[in-house]
Design an enzyme around this catalytic site. Structure first.
Site, mmCIF file in Angstrom:
data_model
loop_
_atom_site.group_PDB
_atom_site.id
_atom_site.type_symbol
_atom_site.label_atom_id
_atom_site.label_comp_id
_atom_site.label_asym_id
_atom_site.label_seq_id
_atom_site.Cartn_x
_atom_site.Cartn_y
_atom_site.Cartn_z
ATOM 1 N N ARG A 119 4.461 -34.143 23.624
ATOM 2 C CA ARG A 119 4.661 -34.036 22.177
ATOM 3 C C ARG A 119 5.474 -32.786 21.845
ATOM 4 O O ARG A 119 5.517 -31.838 22.625
ATOM 5 C CB ARG A 119 3.313 -33.881 21.469
ATOM 6 C CG ARG A 119 2.521 -35.147 21.411
ATOM 7 C CD ARG A 119 1.178 -34.863 20.767
ATOM 8 N NE ARG A 119 0.393 -36.079 20.668
ATOM 9 C CZ ARG A 119 -0.915 -36.106 20.514
ATOM 10 N NH1 ARG A 119 -1.593 -34.975 20.425
ATOM 11 N NH2 ARG A 119 -1.554 -37.250 20.426
ATOM 12 N N THR B 189 0.838 -1.209 0.000
ATOM 13 C CA THR B 189 0.000 0.000 0.000
ATOM 14 C C THR B 189 0.871 1.257 0.000
ATOM 15 O O THR B 189 0.582 2.234 -0.698
ATOM 16 C CB THR B 189 -0.901 -0.002 1.258
ATOM 17 O OG1 THR B 189 -1.653 -1.208 1.254
ATOM 18 C CG2 THR B 189 -1.825 1.196 1.307
ATOM 19 N N ASP C 63 2.280 -7.953 10.484
ATOM 20 C CA ASP C 63 3.682 -8.379 10.345
ATOM 21 C C ASP C 63 4.654 -7.403 11.014
ATOM 22 O O ASP C 63 5.818 -7.750 11.240
ATOM 23 C CB ASP C 63 4.054 -8.492 8.855
ATOM 24 C CG ASP C 63 3.282 -9.584 8.150
ATOM 25 O OD1 ASP C 63 2.725 -10.452 8.843
ATOM 26 O OD2 ASP C 63 3.227 -9.570 6.905
#
Ligand code: F6P
Length: 356
Positions: free
Chosen positions: A169, A112, A134
């Site tokens: 896990r 942009t 971000d």
């Protein structure tokens, strides 16, 4: 005075809060002002799609996710390409005139800002506002949307943590961010991740596995690995973007996250992958982002009333300021590998996959 507003690129929490901030401050400050909402970002400016807005259109939008104006990805690269006889830049200039705009506010990220700069160079009165989960826009310490995305990501990591620990896990969680690792870095640190992999620090899978094994040897049978979408290993870091994509296609690697999970899973650890994806972009902005959006919006309103154009709003050292669009356009703010938060994370024993 007629003020055009558009939101472009990916949506994120805080777009509506920023629109509201600008408009409220403009209505407070100026008489005889009309707000023109351009539909779907630059696409609406090219196609001449817009609404004349009334004050009530902005009521109740502080907490609303997405954007009331709609958005679209119109890549900068294609802006100068004439398609089906449409000269997009010329069209945008014509429609700006047709809409009788005195200025245009563009809320968006890197792409942009490049188009905003192009329009400013073409003589339009443009003001940018820094949006992106971000946080990779040059010249500003923070963009709106980022901290909400960190909060959402942290909640994901917290919830995944309990399964990781109960089942012993290794949970590999993919966080958005193709070029920059800010979101993964903050989310990983806030969520107590054991390994953080970001594009700016290429990893060696052996170092990642070693970190997981080290925890297991110390009695912690589970690990949380936060991986940025754009993470890459040391071999891939030497390749150009296209080469890397081709290499991955040839090797049948869909994403770095999947490959990392598979490689860890090939050892003795049971592994699962979690991809929260667009969750990070949805819903209401956090309190932090509402405050930031209001600050940015009010500052932009001042720029409008003072006739300062060709700039974008930014936060630097806790003060709202503005930067010339020409200085910001085309630059990405990446995580410096020696950034204080990276160093803090390392001090806490978090691995970045680069220490063999
Ligand atoms: O730029 C914001 C962002 O969410 C990136 O983190 C992500 O890589 C990209 O947009 C996803 O884009 P889209 O919503 O178009 O798939």
């Amino acid at each position: 005075m007629r003020v055009g507003i558009l939101t472009a690129g990916g949506d994120c929490p805080g777009l509506n809060a920023t629109i509201r901030g600008v408009v409220k401050a403009i209505y407070q400050k100026m008489d005889n002002v009309e707000i023109v909402g351009i539909v779907d970002g630059f696409k609406g400016l090219i196609e001449g799609e817009y609404h004349e807005m009334k004050p009530s259109d902005f009521w109740g939008i502080l907490t609303r996710g997405g954007t009331i104006l709609g958005t679209a990805r119109t890549p900068y690269k294609q802006m100068k390409v004439v398609e089906n006889d449409v000269d997009k830049v010329a069209r945008m200039k014509q429609n700006y005139k047709k809409m009788k705009l005195d200025c245009l506010l563009t809320l968006g990220g890197n792409g942009t800002h490049k188009t905003a700069n192009l329009l400013a160079q073409e003589g339009l009165n443009v003001i940018g506002l820094p949006k992106t989960i971000d946080n990779d826009l040059w010249g500003t310490d923070v963009t709106f949307g980022f901290h909400t995305a960190v909060d959402i990501g942290t909640e994901v990591v917290d919830r995944v943590h309990t399964t990781a620990s109960s089942h012993k896990r290794v949970m590999v969680i993919e966080v958005m961010g193709n070029k920059a690792g800010w979101l993964t870095l903050y989310t990983g640190l806030a969520g107590g991740a054991d390994v953080i992999l970001i594009p700016e620090i290429p990893y060696d899978i052996r170092a990642v596995i070693r970190a997981v094994e080290k925890r297991a040897a110390a009695g912690r049978g589970f690990s949380i690995v936060c991986v940025a979408e754009g993470a890459m290993n040391t071999a891939e870091a030497k390749m150009k973007k296209k080469e890397r994509a081709q290499y991955r296609a040839e090797q049948g690697i869909s994403t770095a996250t999947n490959r990392i999970a598979r490689e860890i899973g090939e050892t003795s650890f049971e592994t699962r992958t979690v991809v929260p994806g667009h969750f990070a972009r949805g819903g209401a902005p956090s309190a932090y982002d509402r405050v930031l959006a209001s600050q940015f919006g009010a500052y932009a309103a001042n720029l409008v009333s003072q006739g300062i154009f060709g700039v974008t709003v930014a936060m630097r050292n806790n003060a709202v300021v503005h930067n010339p669009l020409s200085e910001v356009a085309g630059k990405t703010k990446l995580v410096p590998p020696d950034h204080q938060i990276v160093l803090t994370a390392r001090q806490l024993g978090i691995a970045f996959g680069d220490e063999l």
